[in-house]
Design an enzyme around this catalytic site. Structure first.
Site, mmCIF file in Angstrom:
data_model
loop_
_atom_site.group_PDB
_atom_site.id
_atom_site.type_symbol
_atom_site.label_atom_id
_atom_site.label_comp_id
_atom_site.label_asym_id
_atom_site.label_seq_id
_atom_site.Cartn_x
_atom_site.Cartn_y
_atom_site.Cartn_z
ATOM 1 N N ARG A 169 1.517 -2.534 -3.811
ATOM 2 C CA ARG A 169 1.607 -3.507 -4.901
ATOM 3 C C ARG A 169 1.065 -2.744 -6.091
ATOM 4 O O ARG A 169 -0.086 -2.336 -6.123
ATOM 5 C CB ARG A 169 0.770 -4.761 -4.602
ATOM 6 C CG ARG A 169 0.572 -5.695 -5.805
ATOM 7 C CD ARG A 169 1.897 -6.289 -6.237
ATOM 8 N NE ARG A 169 1.684 -7.361 -7.217
ATOM 9 C CZ ARG A 169 1.747 -7.217 -8.533
ATOM 10 N NH1 ARG A 169 2.009 -6.020 -9.045
ATOM 11 N NH2 ARG A 169 1.560 -8.232 -9.343
ATOM 12 N N HIS A 172 -2.339 -3.008 -11.256
ATOM 13 C CA HIS A 172 -2.148 -4.145 -12.153
ATOM 14 C C HIS A 172 -3.448 -4.894 -12.370
ATOM 15 O O HIS A 172 -4.458 -4.620 -11.727
ATOM 16 C CB HIS A 172 -1.104 -5.100 -11.574
ATOM 17 C CG HIS A 172 -1.556 -5.778 -10.306
ATOM 18 N ND1 HIS A 172 -1.611 -5.150 -9.084
ATOM 19 C CD2 HIS A 172 -1.985 -7.061 -10.084
ATOM 20 C CE1 HIS A 172 -2.048 -5.992 -8.160
ATOM 21 N NE2 HIS A 172 -2.283 -7.152 -8.747
ATOM 22 N N HIS A 174 -4.792 -9.194 -13.792
ATOM 23 C CA HIS A 174 -4.372 -10.560 -14.106
ATOM 24 C C HIS A 174 -5.314 -11.189 -15.125
ATOM 25 O O HIS A 174 -6.467 -10.787 -15.248
ATOM 26 C CB HIS A 174 -4.412 -11.470 -12.871
ATOM 27 C CG HIS A 174 -3.794 -10.907 -11.642
ATOM 28 N ND1 HIS A 174 -2.440 -10.878 -11.454
ATOM 29 C CD2 HIS A 174 -4.340 -10.372 -10.519
ATOM 30 C CE1 HIS A 174 -2.183 -10.334 -10.269
ATOM 31 N NE2 HIS A 174 -3.320 -10.016 -9.685
ATOM 32 N N GLU A 178 -8.174 -13.569 -8.683
ATOM 33 C CA GLU A 178 -7.344 -13.416 -7.485
ATOM 34 C C GLU A 178 -8.225 -13.427 -6.240
ATOM 35 O O GLU A 178 -9.116 -12.590 -6.090
ATOM 36 C CB GLU A 178 -6.569 -12.097 -7.554
ATOM 37 C CG GLU A 178 -5.820 -11.751 -6.271
ATOM 38 C CD GLU A 178 -5.166 -10.371 -6.353
ATOM 39 O OE1 GLU A 178 -4.330 -10.185 -7.252
ATOM 40 O OE2 GLU A 178 -5.506 -9.486 -5.541
ATOM 41 N N HIS A 217 -6.527 -3.260 -10.258
ATOM 42 C CA HIS A 217 -6.643 -2.939 -8.839
ATOM 43 C C HIS A 217 -5.284 -2.576 -8.268
ATOM 44 O O HIS A 217 -4.240 -2.816 -8.890
ATOM 45 C CB HIS A 217 -7.244 -4.109 -8.061
ATOM 46 C CG HIS A 217 -6.540 -5.412 -8.267
ATOM 47 N ND1 HIS A 217 -6.749 -6.204 -9.382
ATOM 48 C CD2 HIS A 217 -5.625 -6.082 -7.510
ATOM 49 C CE1 HIS A 217 -6.005 -7.292 -9.298
ATOM 50 N NE2 HIS A 217 -5.309 -7.237 -8.182
ATOM 51 N N GLU A 239 3.400 -14.560 -10.712
ATOM 52 C CA GLU A 239 3.372 -13.137 -10.377
ATOM 53 C C GLU A 239 4.213 -12.317 -11.346
ATOM 54 O O GLU A 239 4.040 -11.109 -11.469
ATOM 55 C CB GLU A 239 3.907 -12.933 -8.955
ATOM 56 C CG GLU A 239 2.856 -12.915 -7.877
ATOM 57 C CD GLU A 239 2.006 -11.658 -7.917
ATOM 58 O OE1 GLU A 239 2.481 -10.588 -7.512
ATOM 59 O OE2 GLU A 239 0.856 -11.745 -8.373
#
Length: 470
Positions: A169, A172, A174, A178, A217, A239
């Protein structure tokens, strides 16, 4: 000049009618006109009734279906060829074409208990109905639940994500917090915080991680691949709106990147043309120490660790199953996330309860169950849940979760709270003076003497409430 009679004949023919008012003959092509005749309005002796009969519908009632509707026993339509919306002396037959599979798996919507009234919020969303976002080169997928599909689930949103072995993943961050539970497999997680402290850990099925807003992360699946559940503290979270490393590099001038990183312009010739999101990568080294990169600030202090090995915590056993809790008391970094994994044995039930200070976001991990959401003053709706479904129960609205299958039911309850707490109906009534309970609910003395003053969390099934015993 054309006569008035001839003009009338031409106009009526154009409108699809004859002079007598009867429908005109079909066009020579045999294709009827787009619109019918005015003769179809209202009553006419020539009107034809449908030849299809709705009588003689063949069906078989399941156990409990003719019991009192207020008993509300679970109706198992799983092996019923033509289930019908009948409860006791309420409802009736349904002859129409319909999605019988959905009726069989959602019997409490199709034939609701008599205690349901009105319509609460929609407290159910199957992740299987969410749009699946596919990673590149068969690297994995992700599907989400948010207010687009559950408009009243405003406090939390969720993502179910799969990474194949070695897949990432993408790096990124946010705007939202999370919180994650690993559903199966294992992965390596890495991050750096605003103090420059770094973090790396390997987590496996049943473990939990947490990343605060803005902390960048990455996640990489290990040898067996991984599936994990992400919960965000914003019901509108998507997302599709994460800050991706590939996009940061794509939307800053290369000259600026070169100056910022003290690199030549040529270093940026092969940047990705588009976001990566989920993509295959070089397998992580077996020795995690090889990826334990540190700065002058060192590593994230243990007390503020972004992971908690919840899989190694034994479950607290109760009469009808088990419960284990993780909240900031033991996982301080997740300052506003409190969660419980609940296992309910067949016939058992997560007791009727409510959370005074938080909404509850629930994910069904395995098995099947049902819940009745009650909203003041008198509205109640019963929902059926399967593995992979999301449930949502707003603050202070009472609900239970009953195992309606023949295997253990396991689900995750997530709160936005510093401590996992609830108020149980049974404990409230059991710790209230018997006279008050008797005067209010008209319970007999034989029942009053059996009330419990301690919280049960999960209650065991009882033969007294099973249909087979009636």
């Amino acid at each position: 000049m054309m006569s008035n009679f001839l003009t009338t004949l031409i106009l009526l023919a154009f409108l699809g009618r004859t002079v007598s008012g009867a429908p005109a003959a079909r066009a020579s092509s045999g294709n009827p006109p787009l619109r019918g005749s005015e003769d179809l309005l209202g009553y006419s002796a020539s009107n034809k009734l449908s030849g299809d009969s709705t009588g003689g519908i063949k069906y078989t009632l399941v156990p409990g279906q003719k019991e009192d509707a207020d008993d509300g026993v679970y109706l198992n339509f799983e092996n019923t060829e033509n289930p019908q919306p009948i409860r006791g002396d309420t409802g009736g037959t349904d002859p129409g074409r319909r999605n019988s599979y959905y009726d069989r798996t959602n019997s409490d919507k199709f034939a609701p208990p008599g205690t349901d009234e009105g319509q609460t919020i929609n407290a159910q969303w199957p992740m299987g109905l969410s749009h699946n976002r596919l990673g590149t080169d068969n690297a994995g997928w992700a599907r989400q639940e948010n207010t687009n599909v559950m408009p009243d689930a405003t406090k939390m949103a969720g993502v179910d994500m799969r990474l194949e072995a070695g897949a990432y993943r993408e790096l990124h961050w946010h705007v939202a917090s999370e919180w994650s539970l690993v559903l199966n497999g294992s992965c390596r997680i890495q991050a750096i915080n605003e103090n420059g402290e770094t973090f790396v850990d390997d987590v496996t099925e049943g473990d939990v991680w947490f990343f605060p807003p803005g902390v960048p992360h990455s996640i990489q699946a290990l040898d067996s691949g991984v599936e994990f559940l992400l919960v965000f503290d914003d019901g509108s979270f998507s997302e599709d709106n994460t800050f991706l490393a590939s996009e940061v590099f794509a939307h800053n001038p290369k000259s600026v990147l070169a100056k910022d990183l003290d690199l030549p312009l040529s270093a940026f010739e092969d940047l990705p043309e588009d976001e990566l999101y989920i993509f295959p990568g070089t397998p992580a080294p077996k020795d995690i120490e090889e990826q334990n990169v540190t700065t002058a600030a060192g590593v994230v202090p243990l007390k503020q660790s972004y992971s908690y090995h919840f899989s190694e915590q034994p479950a607290h056993q109760v009469a009808g199953g088990s419960v284990k809790i993780v909240d900031p008391a033991t996982f301080p970094a997740a300052s506003n996330f409190a969660a419980a994994i609940v296992t309910v044995q067949p016939g058992g039930m997560r007791e009727i309860h409510w959370h005074p200070s938080s909404d509850e976001w629930t994910f069904f991990i395995r098995g099947q169950g049902r819940a009745t959401l009650f909203e003041a003053p008198s509205t109640a709706t019963t929902f059926d849940y399967q593995a992979g479904d999301v449930g949502y129960f707003p603050q202070s609205r009472s609900h239970y979760i009953e195992n309606t299958g023949d295997e253990d039911l396991m689900f995750l309850e997530v709160l936005q709270a510093d401590l996992f707490t609830d108020i149980a109906l049974g404990q409230w009534i059991g710790s209230t003076p018997k006279q008050i309970v008797a005067d209010t609910l008209k319970l007999p003395e034989s029942a009053l003497s059996k009330l419990k003053s301690e919280k049960q969390y999960v209650v065991a099934g009882s033969n007294e409430t099973s249909v087979s015993e009636r």
